[in-house]
Design a protein around this motif. Sequence first.
Motif, short mmCIF file in Angstrom:
data_model
loop_
_atom_site.label_atom_id
_atom_site.label_comp_id
_atom_site.label_asym_id
_atom_site.label_seq_id
_atom_site.Cartn_x
_atom_site.Cartn_y
_atom_site.Cartn_z
N PHE A 208 -25.88 17.20 15.69
CA PHE A 208 -26.87 18.11 16.26
C PHE A 208 -27.33 17.57 17.60
O PHE A 208 -27.54 16.37 17.76
N VAL A 209 -27.48 18.48 18.59
CA VAL A 209 -27.80 18.06 19.96
C VAL A 209 -29.10 18.63 20.49
O VAL A 209 -29.56 18.25 21.56
N GLN A 210 -29.70 19.58 19.76
CA GLN A 210 -30.91 20.23 20.26
C GLN A 210 -31.74 20.69 19.07
O GLN A 210 -31.19 21.19 18.10
N ASP A 211 -33.05 20.52 19.16
CA ASP A 211 -33.98 21.07 18.17
C ASP A 211 -34.76 22.20 18.82
O ASP A 211 -35.19 22.08 19.97
N TYR B 44 -35.32 24.41 13.95
CA TYR B 44 -33.89 24.35 13.61
C TYR B 44 -33.12 23.51 14.60
O TYR B 44 -33.41 23.47 15.78
N LYS B 45 -32.14 22.82 14.04
CA LYS B 45 -31.24 21.98 14.80
C LYS B 45 -29.98 22.79 15.10
O LYS B 45 -29.55 23.59 14.26
N VAL B 46 -29.35 22.54 16.26
CA VAL B 46 -28.10 23.20 16.62
C VAL B 46 -27.10 22.18 17.13
O VAL B 46 -27.47 21.13 17.64
N THR B 47 -25.82 22.52 16.99
CA THR B 47 -24.75 21.60 17.36
C THR B 47 -24.22 21.79 18.77
O THR B 47 -23.30 21.08 19.17
N GLN C 187 -22.60 27.57 17.83
CA GLN C 187 -23.56 26.62 17.25
C GLN C 187 -23.60 26.73 15.72
O GLN C 187 -23.65 27.83 15.18
N ASP C 188 -23.60 25.58 15.06
CA ASP C 188 -24.04 25.50 13.67
C ASP C 188 -25.56 25.35 13.74
O ASP C 188 -26.07 24.71 14.67
N LYS C 189 -26.28 25.91 12.77
CA LYS C 189 -27.75 25.82 12.78
C LYS C 189 -28.24 25.31 11.43
O LYS C 189 -27.80 25.80 10.38
#
Length: 184
Positions: free
Chosen positions: A45-48, A133-136, A71-73
Amino acid sequence: MLTVTPLALSEVLEITPRRFGDDRGFFSETYNAQRMAEAGIDLVFVQDNHSYSAAAGVLRGLHYQLAPRAQDKLVRVVRGAILDVAVDIRRGSPGFGKWAALEVSAEKGNQILVPKGFAHGFVTLVDNTEVIYKVTDFYSPDHDRSIRFDDADIGVDWPQAVAPFTLSQKDEAAPLLRDAEVFE
């Protein structure tokens, strides 16, 4: 320790981290890369993102990003509750156009993993709801897309108890699935 449960679309997962509680409250490890990898979920994950909705009935979605910025979330609620929805938008998939939903809440402490190739949306079930949420992958306006939340061909069963829904202009103008740019 965490529990991983596939939903109606088996790629969409409910993830429930263990809570340790006492008379003071609770402690929960909401994300641990090692524990996730042990459960077969090996994502970076690269961003919240943090979303606040003041009222019940705020509907956000259905959103996604196209490849190569898909993105995966991993979505959780830190205050309140949502009905979270994932729609398979991989043309050629046996699940294309089908959806899965899960009530995610601060009280339950559960999360939902929405993989690449799925549109994502949620509606708040109570006032003052906060979602993290986190995203890839990073947000990319050039790859950002949406699909109309009430597309009859998808047929999401949104909770009418919190209708009428409050939508952004972007979500009101979203195309139907049949007209949307999706994953091939």
